[in-house]
Each structure stands twice: as structure tokens, then as C-alpha cells.
Design an enzyme around this catalytic site. Structure first.
Site, PDB file in Angstrom:
ATOM      1  N   VAL A 129      -9.102  -9.646   6.043  1.00  0.00           N
ATOM      2  CA  VAL A 129     -10.444  -9.940   5.560  1.00  0.00           C
ATOM      3  C   VAL A 129     -10.892 -11.359   5.892  1.00  0.00           C
ATOM      4  O   VAL A 129     -12.081 -11.610   6.086  1.00  0.00           O
ATOM      5  CB  VAL A 129     -10.505  -9.682   4.033  1.00  0.00           C
ATOM      6  CG1 VAL A 129      -9.702 -10.729   3.275  1.00  0.00           C
ATOM      7  CG2 VAL A 129     -11.932  -9.659   3.541  1.00  0.00           C
ATOM      8  N   LYS A 132       0.823  -1.222   0.000  1.00  0.00           N
ATOM      9  CA  LYS A 132       0.000   0.000   0.000  1.00  0.00           C
ATOM     10  C   LYS A 132       0.854   1.267   0.000  1.00  0.00           C
ATOM     11  O   LYS A 132       0.330   2.373  -0.163  1.00  0.00           O
ATOM     12  CB  LYS A 132      -0.955  -0.023   1.195  1.00  0.00           C
ATOM     13  CG  LYS A 132      -2.009  -1.118   1.064  1.00  0.00           C
ATOM     14  CD  LYS A 132      -2.853  -1.259   2.313  1.00  0.00           C
ATOM     15  CE  LYS A 132      -3.944  -2.308   2.116  1.00  0.00           C
ATOM     16  NZ  LYS A 132      -3.426  -3.650   1.792  1.00  0.00           N
TER      17      LYS A 132
END
Length: 603
Positions: A448, A403
Site C-alpha cells: 500500500v 493471511k
């Protein structure tokens, strides 16, 4: 047969056994001719014996046992119940009957009752007569080899409610053979039809020697059947004879990645931590704790576990002390944002190798709390890196993120600033400063996968941000192995990029998890799209446009070499960021945008 019918049948059988035993005992005692004087005694003794035996069998819970799984414990319980009932009946008869029941009749009837009550239940166990409460879920084993055979034996002897129907095996020579009385029903292509035909509820994959690709192919076939999947996890369990139902685990998303595990030969390259004082920041986190586990194997002189959360540090400390009792450990509760505290840590322990894993990583949370992201990811890294330089640390490894590449989030941008800072430090320091950049790790806190699993356990819905969102995935142990290996390649100033394999679509991940849990997506468990959250991208990248990739000795590790950075200019920008945070005169995101030109604020 339902439970009530089973109970009624057992009670009736036991009553018949008592009457049969007593009548035959009188019959043989009086040479097949029972006098009228003893006939009434026989009938009353049978009634008393029936009541006492029923009460004793109930007391010893012999009407509440699953006889399919009966063992020596049940045999002893039957023995105690029958002996006690016989003694009670005989003693009671002494006070009721005018004429004593012959002792030979009492002993013979007790022997006959014991033999028949125990024998009938033994037949019950062997023939497999079960109540509905004892009925097992129809189970299919994939793999009719040594491991599958051992699992079938475990199923037969277990009380987990699994009823083996048969095997699946791709070896055509095994078709129609029987293993422990269960047939090999076909090859893997027949799994869907067999599941439907035999009403299979669970499938156990018992091929621990199979490659990840082969397991992935089998799971792909099985997951569309809508049944629960389990598997034997390790080949070592088969070799060491440890295959048991307690070792069987649920099939996980890792089994669907379709690639063999990433392997590294750490033994030959971990001399840079052997007999050294090693500091791990963020040691209680997912990556930090796994770093500690793997570092402990290579005999560091001292392993320093530094973290802000006392519970997580305590947990990893207890685990390591149990697994590596000879390892010298030091636990440090500290905040990397506290510069003086960091100086004290380095002054007291003089670490020689530092793995900096402490960071705020949750993208939407950091988007809403940019000040905390900057304080921890930028200033915290600056504090630890400055101390590493000041105290002559040999190697400093920053755990970074994909990221940080062309970031659209505050979290990503702060990680990029951290990368830039340690690269500028490397130019003038004796410490080798490097960063290791990778994507999502399966099962890490806040990731997740645990989130989806919890939603499935709650009955749904499962929330996916966007149908086209994709991410790179790697297991935590794989990522840490590559981090350690990359550390051995450090010359200083590099950003090591880990090859994460093929990207995975998050929607597919959610659908697979639902299927692996035994449900049907969109029918049993709903999937909802919540929209892309603040700072998130549809696609993650591993390199910026300005970075040129060069290979390393490991085919999964690459080096990104960015253009030269001006340390003085960067330090001025970071000071400016500190002043802005102190007086709140400007937007933090605007300052970050000036420090990280690739930072793209998504509105």
C-alpha cells in the site's frame, strides 16, 4: 529582488564601472587635466569598452549566475571576460581613432574594471543579495548538536535553494545561542508556532542518535505543520564525517511506527548457511532479494538465485556481484510450477538450505484468478518441497503470511495449504521443514505504501478501502532478519510467528503520508473510500484458534504448534484439486474450502 531587476542592476553597475575606470585612467595619465584633443577619444573609448565588456560578460554567462553560490569558476570567468573585452576594445580603437589610445590607459582601465567587476560581485555574494530565483525555502533544523551544525554548514555552501532560519533543540542551555549566525529558536514544542512565524517550508531532523520513539514524537509534531520533512538517516554518517545534503532523505512512514528497529544477533546463529549451498526462490521479489542481500554477508558456499522474471533476477545479481564480488552466485530462470525443471535445479546444484519466497501474494488479483494462486502457491510449493525432501536438503524455510490465518481469500488459503503441506512433509523427512508467518512489509512491491505515494505524486485522490481497516507492518530488512533467525531455531514442523508490533490503521497511514509530503489531507489531497476488496479482512490475525504459542530465544519470534495433520489425506485433497483444475468440473474455491476448514469465503 526579482531576476529582471537584478539583471538590470548588474548591467547598470557594470556600465558605471567601465566609465569610471576609463575616466580615472585618463585623469591620472594626464595628471588630472585631460586635453580637449583626448576628451572625444576618452568618450568613444568608454562607449566601445562598455559594449565589448557587456558582450563578453554575456558570452561567459556572467549575467545568469547565482552569485550567492559563486566560486573559483566565476572568478575565472570574470577574468577571461574582462581581459577579452579590454583586448577587443583596444584593438578596435587602433582602427577607429586617428590617434592611438595610450597603452597605459588601456592597461590601467583593464585593471580597474577587473577589480571592480569582481569586487562588486564578491560583495554581492558575501552580503547575500539574491534574486527571487535564488531565494531559498525557509528551513528549520531540529537538533543543534554536531550533526545539526554540519548540516547548517552544508546548507550555507549548497545550491539546493534552502535558506536556514534557525535551530530547534530541547537543551535549554542552547536557547538563544547562535550557530553559524543562526539562532536556536526554542524546543520541539515551539515548532508549530515557529513554522508559522518564520514561514518555514522545510524541516530537517538532524538527530541521528535519537531513538525511534523520539523521532516518532518529533515527526508527530512536525507533520501537522504542513511542511516537508527530511532527516539524517544514520548515526554512522555523523561518525564517519559523511553528513551532507545528499544523505538527507525524506521522512518516511517507518519513522512513524513509534518503535525502535527490531534487532537480531545473526552473527552467532548463521552457521546453518555458512559454507553451504543456499537456494532462494522468488529471489527477485522484495523479500527474496533482501534475503539474498543478508545471506550474502554470511559467506555461503554458493548462493542460488531462482526466479521467474529475468529482469528482477538480473537486477539483484548485478547488485550482489558489485557488493560481494567474491561471492559465488548462480542465477536460475525457472518456474516453480515446472516440476521437472525443479528436479533439474536440485540435481545440478544440490542446495543444502532452501528459502522458499516465490509466491503470488496480491489478494484481489488472486481472488479473480484462483487457478494461478493454486498453481503457484500450492503446486509450486509442493514441487520445491518434494525436491528438497528427495535431494536431502537440510533446512527448508517457507515464507508465509498472516493471511493464511482463518483465511477469507484464495491467496491466504493457498498459503495455508502450503504451510500444511510442509508440516506433513516434516513428519517423514530428514529435512527440517518450517514456515515463517508475518504481515505486511513496508515498501514491498504491490504494497500500500508505494501505491499511496504514487497517488499523492499524481495529486490524489488517495484511495483507502475502509476507514477501520488495520494491518501489521514491518520493514523488509526487519522481516528478513527475523526469518533468518527463525531458521536457526528450526527443529522441524514449526510455524514461526513474528511479532509485528501494534497494528496500524490504514487511514492514519494515508493521512500521515499526505502530511509528510507537505500537503493537507482532505484539502490539498482528497481521501476516498473504495470499499473492502474481494478476499480482504478488516483485521489480520497471526494465529489460528488451534495453534498454541510458545516462546523462543528471541522476544519477537514465537512458535505456533498446530494439531497433527494427516499427510495421506492432504495429498489426496491436493490430487483432487489438480483434477478439478484440469477438467473444471467444480469450483476451485469449494475444494479449497474442504482442504482448509478455517477458510471463510466472504460474499
Amino acid at each position: 529582488m526579482n531576476t529582471r531587476k537584478t539583471l538590470a542592476m548588474l548591467i547598470i553597475i557594470d556600465m558605471v564601472v567601465v566609465w569610471f575606470s576609463i575616466i580615472t585612467s585618463y585623469w591620472f595619465r594626464f595628471d588630472k587635466g585631460i586635453s580637449s584633443g583626448y576628451l572625444l577619444q576618452m568618450l568613444l573609448f568608454a562607449v566601445i569598452s562598455t559594449i565589448s565588456l557587456g558582450a563578453c560578460l554575456y558570452y561567459f554567462r556572467l549575467y545568469r549566475r547565482a552569485w550567492k553560490y559563486a566560486s573559483i569558476e566565476e572568478i575565472l570567468a570574470i577574468f577571461k571576460a574582462v581581459i577579452l573585452a579590454s583586448v577587443i576594445s583596444y584593438l578596435f580603437s587602433l582602427f577607429v581613432f586617428p590617434e592611438r589610445v595610450p597603452l597605459s590607459i588601456a592597461v590601467r582601465s583593464m585593471q580597474t574594471i577587473l577589480l571592480l567587476v569582481g569586487g562588486i560581485r564578491f560583495v554581492w555574494r558575501v552580503t547575500g543579495i539574491r534574486s527571487e530565483g535564488e531565494m531559498g525555502s525557509n528551513t528549520l533544523i531540529v537538533g543543534a548538536g554536531d550533526c545539526g551544525t554540519l548540516v547548517s554548514r552544508e546548507l550555507r555552501n549548497s545550491s539546493l535553494g534552502l535558506q536556514l532560519v534557525g535551530f530547534i533543540d530541547d537543551d535549554l542551555n542552547k536557547l538563544k545561542l547562535q550557530i553559524h549566525g543562526h539562532p536556536v529558536l526554542g524546543t520541539r514544542e515551539r515548532i508549530p508556532s515557529i513554522v508559522k512565524e518564520k514561514q518555514i517550508k522545510e524541516i530537517i531532523i538532524a538527530i541521528p542518535s535519537a531513538s525511534k520513539k523520539e523521532i516518532s514524537d518529533i515527526v508527530e509534531i512536525c507533520k501537522n505543520t504542513g511542511v516537508k520533512l527530511k532527516m539524517i538517516p544514520r548515526l554512522n554518517d555523523l561518525i564517519s564525517g559523511k553528513v551532507s545534503l545528499s544523505k538527507i532523505r525524506d521522512v518516511s512512514v517507518e519513522d512513524l511506527l513509534g518503535r525502535d528497529p527490531i534487532t537480531t544477533d545473526l552473527d552467532g546463529i548463521m552457521n546453518y548457511v555458512q559454507h553451504k549451498r543456499v537456494l532462494v526462490t522468488g529471489a527477485g521479489g522484495s523479500i527474496g532479494s533482501e534475503l539474498c542481500r543478508q545471506l550474502a554477508k554470511f559467506r555461503p558456499r554458493k548462493l542460488l538465485l531462482l526466479g521467474h522474471g529475468e529482469n528482477s533476477i538480473f537486477n539483484i545479481e548485478m547488485e550482489l556481484r558489485k557488493t560481494f564480488p567474491e561471492l559465488e552466485l548462480e542465477t536460475l530462470i525457472a518456474d516453480i510450477q515446472d516440476r521437472e525443471r525443479m528436479k533439474n535445479v536440485f540435481d545440478d546444484h544440490h542446495p543444502q538450505v532452501v528459502f522458499h519466497a516465490a509466491a503470488h501474494k496480491h489478494v484481489p488479483l488472486m481472488e479473480r484468478n484462483p487457478t494461478e494462486a493454486v498453481k503457484n502457491n500450492v503446486f509450486g510449493t509442493q514441487n520445491v518441497a518434494d525436491c528438497a525432501d528427495l535431494y536431502g536438503v537440510e533446512r527448508f524455510v517457507l515464507i508465509s503470511s498472516d493471511k493464511a490465518v482463518n483465511p477469507t481469500s484464495v491467496m491466504g488459503a493457498t498459503k495455508r495449504i502450503a504451510e500444511m503441506y510442509i508440516q506433513t512433509m516434516n513428519a517423514s523427512s530428514s529435512t527440517k521443514f518450517v514456515a515463517v508467518r508475518f504481515g505486511n512489509v513496508l515498501g514491498s512491491r504491490g504494497s500500500v505504501i508505494p501505491f499511496f505515494k504514487q497517488q499523492i505524486a499524481d495529486g490524489g485522490p488517495v484511495t483507502v478501502t475502509h476507514p477501520e481497516m488495520v494491518r501489521y507492518f514491518m520493514t523488509i530488512p526487519e522481516a528478513v532478519q527475523l526469518v533468518l533467525q527463525a531458521g536457526s531455531f528450526a527443529e522441524g514442523g514449526e510455524i514461526f510467528v513474528l511479532d509485528m508490533g501494534s497494528p496500524v490503521k490504514i487511514l492514519n497511514l494515508a493521512e500521515d503520508l499526505i502530511k509528510l509530503s507537505g500537503y493537507e489531507p482532505y484539502e490539498d489531497i482528497e481521501i476516498k473510500f473504495s470499499g473492502i476488496r474481494e478476499g480482504e479482512k478488516l483485521y489480520e490475525e497471526l494465529l489460528t484458534d488451534e495453534e498454541n504459542v510458545t516462546a523462543t530465544q528471541h522476544n519477537r519470534i514465537f512458535i505456533g504448534k498446530p494439531s497433527d495433520l494427516n499427510r495421506h489425506h492432504l495429498e489426496l485433497e491436493i490430487l483432487r484439486l489438480q483434477r478439478v483444475m484440469a477438467d473444471g468440473s467444480s469450483s476451485i474455491k469449494e475444494i479449497i474450502d474442504q482442504i482448509v476448514p478455517m477458510y471463510e469465503v466472504v460474499s
